[in-house]
Design a protein around this motif. Structure first.
Motif, PDB file in Angstrom:
ATOM      1  N   GLU A   7       2.595  10.200  -9.661  1.00 36.87           N
ATOM      2  CA  GLU A   7       1.797  10.372 -10.879  1.00 36.87           C
ATOM      3  C   GLU A   7       0.860  11.569 -10.768  1.00 36.87           C
ATOM      4  OE1 GLU A   7      -0.108   6.629 -11.252  1.00 36.87           O
ATOM      5  OE2 GLU A   7       1.681   5.572 -11.980  1.00 36.87           O
ATOM      6  N   GLN A   8       0.282  11.775  -9.602  1.00 43.69           N
ATOM      7  CA  GLN A   8      -0.624  12.905  -9.421  1.00 43.69           C
ATOM      8  C   GLN A   8       0.114  14.234  -9.499  1.00 43.69           C
ATOM      9  OE1 GLN A   8      -2.848  12.361  -5.823  1.00 43.69           O
ATOM     10  NE2 GLN A   8      -4.231  10.853  -6.728  1.00 43.69           N
ATOM     11  N   GLU A   9       1.319  14.283  -8.928  1.00 43.29           N
ATOM     12  CA  GLU A   9       2.100  15.515  -9.011  1.00 43.29           C
ATOM     13  C   GLU A   9       2.452  15.844 -10.459  1.00 43.29           C
ATOM     14  OE1 GLU A   9       5.363  14.743  -6.460  1.00 43.29           O
ATOM     15  OE2 GLU A   9       4.267  15.254  -4.612  1.00 43.29           O
ATOM     16  N   LEU A  10       2.794  14.819 -11.235  1.00 43.72           N
ATOM     17  CA  LEU A  10       3.086  15.037 -12.647  1.00 43.72           C
ATOM     18  C   LEU A  10       1.838  15.510 -13.388  1.00 43.72           C
ATOM     19  CD1 LEU A  10       4.907  14.837 -15.134  1.00 43.72           C
ATOM     20  CD2 LEU A  10       4.314  12.404 -15.280  1.00 43.72           C
ATOM     21  N   ALA A  11       0.709  14.848 -13.123  1.00 42.96           N
ATOM     22  CA  ALA A  11      -0.540  15.241 -13.786  1.00 42.96           C
ATOM     23  C   ALA A  11      -0.947  16.642 -13.403  1.00 42.96           C
ATOM     24  CB  ALA A  11      -1.639  14.249 -13.426  1.00 42.96           C
ATOM     25  N   LEU A  12      -0.788  16.991 -12.119  1.00 44.52           N
ATOM     26  CA  LEU A  12      -1.166  18.328 -11.672  1.00 44.52           C
ATOM     27  C   LEU A  12      -0.306  19.395 -12.332  1.00 44.52           C
ATOM     28  CD1 LEU A  12      -3.171  19.679  -9.760  1.00 44.52           C
ATOM     29  CD2 LEU A  12      -1.429  19.587  -7.977  1.00 44.52           C
ATOM     30  N   ALA A  13       0.997  19.123 -12.455  1.00 43.83           N
ATOM     31  CA  ALA A  13       1.883  20.074 -13.129  1.00 43.83           C
ATOM     32  C   ALA A  13       1.495  20.232 -14.597  1.00 43.83           C
ATOM     33  CB  ALA A  13       3.336  19.610 -13.006  1.00 43.83           C
ATOM     34  N   LEU A  14       1.141  19.113 -15.249  1.00 40.29           N
ATOM     35  CA  LEU A  14       0.726  19.162 -16.649  1.00 40.29           C
ATOM     36  C   LEU A  14      -0.562  19.969 -16.815  1.00 40.29           C
ATOM     37  CD1 LEU A  14       0.958  18.188 -19.599  1.00 40.29           C
ATOM     38  CD2 LEU A  14      -0.290  16.131 -18.915  1.00 40.29           C
ATOM     39  N   ILE A  15      -1.526  19.714 -15.939  1.00 39.14           N
ATOM     40  CA  ILE A  15      -2.806  20.419 -16.024  1.00 39.14           C
ATOM     41  C   ILE A  15      -2.615  21.911 -15.763  1.00 39.14           C
ATOM     42  CG2 ILE A  15      -5.068  20.667 -14.921  1.00 39.14           C
ATOM     43  CD1 ILE A  15      -4.972  17.612 -14.468  1.00 39.14           C
ATOM     44  N   ASP A  16      -1.816  22.243 -14.746  1.00 37.44           N
ATOM     45  CA  ASP A  16      -1.570  23.657 -14.447  1.00 37.44           C
ATOM     46  C   ASP A  16      -0.903  24.359 -15.621  1.00 37.44           C
ATOM     47  OD1 ASP A  16      -2.706  23.572 -11.973  1.00 37.44           O
ATOM     48  OD2 ASP A  16      -0.829  23.313 -10.870  1.00 37.44           O
ATOM     49  N   GLY A  17       0.007  23.641 -16.299  1.00 41.32           N
ATOM     50  CA  GLY A  17       0.660  24.255 -17.451  1.00 41.32           C
ATOM     51  C   GLY A  17      -0.298  24.510 -18.597  1.00 41.32           C
ATOM     52  N   ILE A  18      -1.228  23.596 -18.817  1.00 39.26           N
ATOM     53  CA  ILE A  18      -2.180  23.754 -19.917  1.00 39.26           C
ATOM     54  C   ILE A  18      -3.240  24.793 -19.589  1.00 39.26           C
ATOM     55  CG2 ILE A  18      -3.962  22.556 -21.246  1.00 39.26           C
ATOM     56  CD1 ILE A  18      -2.246  20.073 -21.108  1.00 39.26           C
ATOM     57  N   VAL A  19      -3.643  24.878 -18.320  1.00 42.04           N
ATOM     58  CA  VAL A  19      -4.663  25.862 -17.940  1.00 42.04           C
ATOM     59  C   VAL A  19      -4.166  27.288 -18.168  1.00 42.04           C
ATOM     60  CG1 VAL A  19      -5.923  26.801 -15.965  1.00 42.04           C
ATOM     61  CG2 VAL A  19      -5.833  24.343 -16.320  1.00 42.04           C
ATOM     62  N   GLN A  20      -2.845  27.516 -18.097  1.00 40.92           N
ATOM     63  CA  GLN A  20      -2.272  28.851 -18.303  1.00 40.92           C
ATOM     64  C   GLN A  20      -2.905  29.859 -17.332  1.00 40.92           C
ATOM     65  OE1 GLN A  20      -1.883  30.094 -22.427  1.00 40.92           O
ATOM     66  NE2 GLN A  20      -1.979  27.976 -23.152  1.00 40.92           N
ATOM     67  N   ARG A  21      -2.672  29.602 -16.065  1.00 42.64           N
ATOM     68  CA  ARG A  21      -3.339  30.374 -15.029  1.00 42.64           C
ATOM     69  C   ARG A  21      -2.958  31.851 -15.022  1.00 42.64           C
ATOM     70  NH1 ARG A  21      -6.210  26.956 -12.035  1.00 42.64           N
ATOM     71  NH2 ARG A  21      -5.579  24.767 -11.937  1.00 42.64           N
ATOM     72  N   GLU A  22      -1.824  32.181 -15.602  1.00 42.39           N
ATOM     73  CA  GLU A  22      -1.468  33.600 -15.629  1.00 42.39           C
ATOM     74  C   GLU A  22      -2.473  34.427 -16.425  1.00 42.39           C
ATOM     75  OE1 GLU A  22       0.398  31.733 -19.202  1.00 42.39           O
ATOM     76  OE2 GLU A  22       0.227  31.228 -17.079  1.00 42.39           O
ATOM     77  N   LEU A  23      -3.131  33.785 -17.419  1.00 38.29           N
ATOM     78  CA  LEU A  23      -4.128  34.508 -18.207  1.00 38.29           C
ATOM     79  C   LEU A  23      -5.396  34.771 -17.408  1.00 38.29           C
ATOM     80  CD1 LEU A  23      -3.785  32.638 -21.634  1.00 38.29           C
ATOM     81  CD2 LEU A  23      -2.657  34.737 -20.893  1.00 38.29           C
ATOM     82  N   LEU A  70       0.828  -1.209   0.000  1.00 40.61           N
ATOM     83  CA  LEU A  70       0.000   0.000   0.000  1.00 40.61           C
ATOM     84  C   LEU A  70       0.862   1.259   0.000  1.00 40.61           C
ATOM     85  CD1 LEU A  70      -2.855  -1.003   2.472  1.00 40.61           C
ATOM     86  CD2 LEU A  70      -3.060  -0.637   0.005  1.00 40.61           C
ATOM     87  N   ARG A  71       1.953   1.251   0.780  1.00 36.77           N
ATOM     88  CA  ARG A  71       2.858   2.411   0.785  1.00 36.77           C
ATOM     89  C   ARG A  71       3.474   2.639  -0.584  1.00 36.77           C
ATOM     90  NH1 ARG A  71       4.298   0.557   6.039  1.00 36.77           N
ATOM     91  NH2 ARG A  71       6.011  -0.653   5.152  1.00 36.77           N
ATOM     92  N   GLU A  72       3.916   1.554  -1.214  1.00 38.59           N
ATOM     93  CA  GLU A  72       4.504   1.684  -2.550  1.00 38.59           C
ATOM     94  C   GLU A  72       3.476   2.213  -3.546  1.00 38.59           C
ATOM     95  OE1 GLU A  72       5.968  -2.176  -3.459  1.00 38.59           O
ATOM     96  OE2 GLU A  72       7.738  -2.004  -2.143  1.00 38.59           O
ATOM     97  N   LEU A  73       2.238   1.689  -3.450  1.00 38.33           N
ATOM     98  CA  LEU A  73       1.183   2.158  -4.338  1.00 38.33           C
ATOM     99  C   LEU A  73       0.895   3.631  -4.107  1.00 38.33           C
ATOM    100  CD1 LEU A  73      -1.042   1.621  -6.429  1.00 38.33           C
ATOM    101  CD2 LEU A  73      -2.522   0.880  -4.548  1.00 38.33           C
ATOM    102  N   ARG A  74       0.815   4.038  -2.837  1.00 37.95           N
ATOM    103  CA  ARG A  74       0.548   5.441  -2.530  1.00 37.95           C
ATOM    104  C   ARG A  74       1.672   6.346  -3.045  1.00 37.95           C
ATOM    105  NH1 ARG A  74      -0.459   4.836   2.429  1.00 37.95           N
ATOM    106  NH2 ARG A  74       1.599   5.332   3.272  1.00 37.95           N
ATOM    107  N   GLU A  75       2.924   5.893  -2.914  1.00 36.52           N
ATOM    108  CA  GLU A  75       4.048   6.685  -3.408  1.00 36.52           C
ATOM    109  C   GLU A  75       3.973   6.846  -4.926  1.00 36.52           C
ATOM    110  OE1 GLU A  75       7.430   4.632  -1.973  1.00 36.52           O
ATOM    111  OE2 GLU A  75       7.175   5.295   0.117  1.00 36.52           O
ATOM    112  N   ARG A  76       3.635   5.749  -5.627  1.00 40.33           N
ATOM    113  CA  ARG A  76       3.509   5.840  -7.089  1.00 40.33           C
ATOM    114  C   ARG A  76       2.363   6.776  -7.472  1.00 40.33           C
ATOM    115  NH1 ARG A  76       4.404   0.193  -6.939  1.00 40.33           N
ATOM    116  NH2 ARG A  76       2.174  -0.209  -7.251  1.00 40.33           N
ATOM    117  N   GLN A  77       1.236   6.650  -6.764  1.00 41.78           N
ATOM    118  CA  GLN A  77       0.090   7.507  -7.070  1.00 41.78           C
ATOM    119  C   GLN A  77       0.423   8.969  -6.813  1.00 41.78           C
ATOM    120  OE1 GLN A  77      -2.941   5.706  -4.613  1.00 41.78           O
ATOM    121  NE2 GLN A  77      -3.817   4.582  -6.342  1.00 41.78           N
ATOM    122  N   THR A  78       1.149   9.232  -5.727  1.00 42.49           N
ATOM    123  CA  THR A  78       1.525  10.618  -5.422  1.00 42.49           C
ATOM    124  C   THR A  78       2.408  11.187  -6.514  1.00 42.49           C
ATOM    125  OG1 THR A  78       1.371  10.218  -3.045  1.00 42.49           O
ATOM    126  CG2 THR A  78       2.666  12.109  -3.746  1.00 42.49           C
TER     127      THR A  78
END
Length: 363
Positions: free
Chosen positions: A160-176, A150-158
């Motif tokens: 992956e989520q950080e990567l996805a969040l960075a990707l989404i934030d980049g596409i949203v272009q929040r500065e606009l 479970l710890r290993e799974l949670r670490e992998r999910q974390t």
């Protein structure tokens, strides 16, 4: 609480001493309890059932031993109460004075794991405890292995989520989104949300805006929004109409999203010089055009199907043109606003939203 702990040579084959909670009649000394003390186990005899339940709730014992001289019903009730207070499996043994089948069955049905007669020899008692210890240790090893996975799974999910969040934030272009003409807020119920707001300038006073709400929740809903965001920013810079933008979004989402997934959205193009707004609303709640005092000048109902459902030939890209002559505001929102409920389960509703808007200052 009475605590017995005397140093003694452990019985052969025991890997360690056990912490044993013994619920017994203090007026009736037990040969089994004496044997356990002699073998060096840490033995606790609670003064009452409430104390025993409290010790079980802390996960203190390795083994629970119940030896009551009263009725079988009282023994079964004690077993049930202690078992209900456990947060993990702990072996629970009942010692009965008579060994009648119905009394034993009653104790086992209440949650006991093992039964022993009060005439059990020290040799047999020790063997039973060794067997229970092996079972508990084996269960502990399996639990530790599961926790590691479970710890290993949670670490992998974390990760992956950080990567996805960075990707989404980049596409949203929040500065606009810092455009002075737009006020917005997204309050997701989780780290990821299918609700998104996008703003872009198309040149010559053209302001584009979009609010979208994808089906579902979490990361899957957030990913559903990404193709629409890319199309929105690319076509807004080229000053396409909102109908053309909606049409291209629908085409892309129809090809990408699985059955049952879609994107409710309102797309706007504000022409400040011409004092017009082009609006395409597909599946969002009714938008509102307000005057400077918060009064409703016009309602912009959803007259289109959400994006990603219809084929090209069935899609309607017709946009609604709004005009204003005085200082005005446009308000669009997702259904999460009006469907938010009180602790009593009452929805916030459109009427409350309208009253809140009317009572608020412009902007």
């Amino acid at each position: 609480m009475m605590v017995f702990s005397e140093p003694a040579e452990l019985f052969s084959g025991a890997a360690r001493s056990l912490r044993i909670l013994a619920v017994a009649d203090p007026a009736a000394p037990s040969a089994c309890i004496d044997c356990l003390v002699e073998d060096g186990h840490d033995l606790v005899l609670p003064v009452d059932a409430a104390e025993a339940t409290g010790l079980c709730a802390t996960g203190w014992p390795d083994l629970i031993l119940i030896e009551l001289r009263g009725s079988a019903a009282a023994t079964a009730e004690t077993v049930q109460r202690l078992r209900a207070g456990l947060h993990r499996w702990i072996p629970l043994v009942v010692i009965t004075p008579n060994g009648r089948d119905d009394d034993v069955a009653r104790a086992l049905d209440a949650g006991a794991d093992y039964w022993l007669p009060d005439s059990t020899s020290a040799c047999l008692l020790r063997a039973k405890i060794r067997a229970m210890q092996r079972a508990a240790d084996d269960l502990g090893r399996r639990e530790a292995e599961q926790l590691r996975h479970l710890r290993e799974l949670r670490e992998r999910q974390t990760t992956e989520q950080e990567l996805a969040l960075a990707l989404i934030d980049g596409i949203v272009q929040r500065e606009l989104l810092r455009d002075s003409a737009v006020t917005w807020r997204v309050l997701p119920s989780a780290r990821f949300s299918g609700d998104v707001v996008a703003v872009a300038r198309g040149g010559e006073g053209m302001l584009y805006a979009m609010i979208a709400d994808a089906t579902g929740h979490g990361l899957a809903a957030s990913i559903s929004v990404l193709p629409a965001l890319q199309i929105f920013y690319g076509m807004a810079r080229k000053r396409f109409t909102v109908g053309a933008i909606a049409e291209e979004m629908n085409r892309r989402l129809k090809a990408l999203l699985p059955m049952g997934h879609y994107l409710a959205a309102a797309i706007l193009r504000v022409d400040a010089a011409g004092r017009t707004v082009g609006v395409w609303n597909g599946g969002l709640p009714t938008g509102l055009l307000l005057d400077a005092d918060g009064g409703i000048l016009q309602e912009i109902v959803s007259s289109h199907v959400p994006l990603g459902i219809l084929a090209d030939g069935d899609f309607d890209a017709t946009e609604e043109i709004l005009r204003w002559s005085t200082t005005s505001e446009l308000v669009f929102f997702s259904d999460g606003v009006v469907e938010a409920s009180s602790p009593g389960g009452e929805a916030f509703g459109i009427e409350r939203l309208r009253r809140a808007l009317a009572a608020s200052r412009p902007g």
